[in-house]
Design a protein around this motif. Sequence first.
Motif, mmCIF file in Angstrom:
data_model
loop_
_atom_site.group_PDB
_atom_site.id
_atom_site.type_symbol
_atom_site.label_atom_id
_atom_site.label_comp_id
_atom_site.label_asym_id
_atom_site.label_seq_id
_atom_site.Cartn_x
_atom_site.Cartn_y
_atom_site.Cartn_z
ATOM 1 N N LEU A 1 0.827 -1.204 0.000
ATOM 2 C CA LEU A 1 0.000 0.000 0.000
ATOM 3 C C LEU A 1 0.866 1.261 0.000
ATOM 4 N N ARG A 2 1.984 1.186 0.682
ATOM 5 C CA ARG A 2 2.851 2.363 0.753
ATOM 6 C C ARG A 2 3.347 2.790 -0.627
ATOM 7 N N GLU A 3 3.663 1.812 -1.445
ATOM 8 C CA GLU A 3 4.127 2.129 -2.790
ATOM 9 C C GLU A 3 2.990 2.688 -3.642
ATOM 10 N N ALA A 4 1.760 2.171 -3.401
ATOM 11 C CA ALA A 4 0.603 2.702 -4.117
ATOM 12 C C ALA A 4 0.373 4.163 -3.762
ATOM 13 N N LEU A 5 0.578 4.499 -2.489
ATOM 14 C CA LEU A 5 0.426 5.888 -2.058
ATOM 15 C C LEU A 5 1.513 6.780 -2.662
ATOM 16 N N LEU A 6 2.701 6.204 -2.810
ATOM 17 C CA LEU A 6 3.789 6.961 -3.436
ATOM 18 C C LEU A 6 3.442 7.289 -4.881
ATOM 19 N N GLN A 7 2.878 6.314 -5.576
ATOM 20 C CA GLN A 7 2.464 6.553 -6.953
ATOM 21 C C GLN A 7 1.372 7.625 -7.022
ATOM 22 N N MET A 8 0.477 7.617 -6.025
ATOM 23 C CA MET A 8 -0.570 8.630 -5.968
ATOM 24 C C MET A 8 0.044 10.026 -5.857
ATOM 25 N N ALA A 9 1.066 10.140 -5.005
ATOM 26 C CA ALA A 9 1.723 11.434 -4.821
ATOM 27 C C ALA A 9 2.424 11.880 -6.104
ATOM 28 N N LEU A 10 3.050 10.936 -6.805
ATOM 29 C CA LEU A 10 3.763 11.246 -8.044
ATOM 30 C C LEU A 10 2.806 11.652 -9.163
ATOM 31 N N ARG A 11 1.624 11.053 -9.191
ATOM 32 C CA ARG A 11 0.666 11.337 -10.265
ATOM 33 C C ARG A 11 -0.019 12.683 -10.061
ATOM 34 N N GLY A 12 -0.135 13.127 -8.805
ATOM 35 C CA GLY A 12 -0.686 14.447 -8.535
ATOM 36 C C GLY A 12 -2.076 14.638 -9.109
ATOM 37 N N HIS A 13 -2.204 15.662 -9.958
ATOM 38 C CA HIS A 13 -3.508 16.002 -10.522
ATOM 39 C C HIS A 13 -3.989 15.006 -11.561
ATOM 40 N N ASP A 14 -3.127 14.069 -11.938
ATOM 41 C CA ASP A 14 -3.527 13.085 -12.959
ATOM 42 C C ASP A 14 -4.361 11.940 -12.376
ATOM 43 N N MET A 15 -4.524 11.889 -11.076
ATOM 44 C CA MET A 15 -5.344 10.839 -10.457
ATOM 45 C C MET A 15 -6.799 10.987 -10.922
ATOM 46 N N ASN A 16 -7.413 9.843 -11.232
ATOM 47 C CA ASN A 16 -8.819 9.870 -11.643
ATOM 48 C C ASN A 16 -9.659 8.952 -10.762
ATOM 49 N N PHE A 17 -10.907 8.760 -11.166
ATOM 50 C CA PHE A 17 -11.841 7.968 -10.354
ATOM 51 C C PHE A 17 -11.284 6.584 -10.046
ATOM 52 N N GLN A 18 -10.831 5.876 -11.090
ATOM 53 C CA GLN A 18 -10.379 4.499 -10.886
ATOM 54 C C GLN A 18 -9.150 4.433 -9.985
ATOM 55 N N ASP A 19 -8.247 5.410 -10.126
ATOM 56 C CA ASP A 19 -7.049 5.445 -9.289
ATOM 57 C C ASP A 19 -7.417 5.591 -7.810
ATOM 58 N N TYR A 20 -8.257 6.597 -7.539
ATOM 59 C CA TYR A 20 -8.670 6.822 -6.151
ATOM 60 C C TYR A 20 -9.460 5.631 -5.604
ATOM 61 N N ASN A 21 -10.327 5.089 -6.415
ATOM 62 C CA ASN A 21 -11.151 3.970 -5.971
ATOM 63 C C ASN A 21 -10.295 2.772 -5.590
#
Length: 633
Positions: free
Chosen positions: A41-61
């Motif tokens: 999960l920690r790595e998934a959160l890191l990817q979330m931080a790197l993607r920034g504004h590019d996160m979409n519905f499926q990513d957050y879900n």
Amino acid sequence: MLCARHVLSSTYKALFQQRHLLSFPSNSRHVLSTHSRDTHLREALLQMALRGHDMNFQDYNTVLNECVSKRAFREGQRVHAHMIKTLYLPCVYLWTRLIVFYAKCDSLRDARHVLDEMPERNVVSWTAMISAYSQRGCASQALSLFVQMLRSGTEPNEFTFATVLTSCIGSLGFVLGRQIHSLIIKLNYEAHVYVGSSLLDMYAKDGKIHEARGIFECLPERDVVSCTAIISGYAQLGLDEEALELFRQLQGEGMLSNYVTYTSVLTALSGLAALDLGKQVHNHLLRSEVPSFVVLQNSLIDMYSKCGNLTYARRIFDTMHERTVISWNAMLVGYSKHGEGREVLELFTLMRDENKVKPDSVTVLAVLSGCSHGGLEDMGMDIFYDMTSGKISVQPETKHYGCVVDLLGRAGRVEDAFEFIKKMPFEPSAAIWGCLLGACSVHSNLDVGEFVGHQLLEIEPENAGNYVILSNLYASAGRWEDVRSLRNLMLKKAVTKEPGRSWIELDQVLHTFHASDCSHPRREEVSAKVQELSVRFKEAGYVPDLSCVLHDVDEEQKEKILLSHSEKLALSFGLIATPENAPIRVIKNLRICVDCHNFAKYISKIYGREVSLRDKNRFHRVVGGKCSCGDYW
């Protein structure tokens, strides 16, 4: 019942999540789906931080689902914060997932804050929050939110109704529950199996078992939850025979049972003390694929203890891989009810030495009661002082003080018990005064007994037992005028005793007897046997205790009334219907009277039978004419 309620709530919750919260378009795929499954999960959160504004519905879900499944509170907060920081506007579905996440992490305040902040809510959002309140016992908040939902114009669905009904507890909750029932009928959800199960459970919890049964019979389809709810309803109300009969009926109709069903059935068998039937159910469990959960093992311990078989109960206890405080309490209470004080103390010592499970108020109550019934006065007082001094981290309650009064009273220390009551930090209850009155009766202490008796007549003037004991105290002192006055008072207040009944199990059939019973198919044979035993026992020294009869009739009539007591009928039937040398096990719904207790002792002495009598207070094991209670109960 708590167990059944938990399973019902969990069932609705699981169905709710599966059908509403976990559904999203199957063609929506993203790199984070694979990433979350295959990495931490920690790595998934890191990817979330790197993607920034590019996160979409499926990513957050995807990442939020990981936080929900792992109950990762801090990580989930980071996901929520990321949405706010990037000015992402979640859809209703993601808002609802945030509610579910915070609820899963037991942060109801955050969950409610999310709901209140939602620009748009749907029925799933409201239901998620109502469910969170209901499952954590916040009934008033759940009901208040349900009303708010209705005022918002959102129409409930079957999961909303199934959830909110579990919060309709207590008198006020039940009133609202009836109103919700009317709305259910109006919206045509009454026939839905989840709603129907919750409805019948609500009525059963409030003691309206006939209404609950009516709802059950009207369900177009039934599942294990609805069947278990109605069986549990009967069992929790003490309608044990009805619960068992319904279980048999539903099994014949092909009902599949789960561990909660069997827990409810074992509760009914405990009430009936139906040992042979209990063994049959246990054997069925061993052959079936029903998982052996701790709650089921606890029920088996309780069942065997209440059926008089402590050996089987202890065997199950010793083989448990995991024990909760309820496991320990079930075994301790079992020993206590049988007067096995030494075993109670040994088991309590083992519990404290293991130090895996902390004792609660029921634990200490069982230990004090065991010391009382086992005649271990000093050890019982030591336990009480350990509790009051803080060595045992349990706050003393009214029942603990009552046990001390009983402990001192059994030891003949009536005056000390009286002084102990005077120094208690709260007003004595009827149960505490009752313990002392019983001690006064056994030890013929009229001075204290008269005072205590009149206290009880003021507190519970409808309790016939208090009149009996005080009347006997007056009679033993030759104060016949007081006896007559007391009996006249009893007539004036129209005090009546609860009808006594006794039963005995034979070849897995329960034979029930009432006083002056004329309904049993072998009634004439049983009545003749009682008369025969009376004559034989009198020759051996038996003298009927006429003080057990309150009616103002002559002695001959009093003796006739005594011979019609349900205990004597059941005991006599046991002599007729069971093999020679077989134990006779009788259960009484009330406290056994002195005369029937003596009658059982003569059966044991003259016929060489072991007699087991369970009344509402304890077990009486009579061997060779001597009872395990020491003639004090």
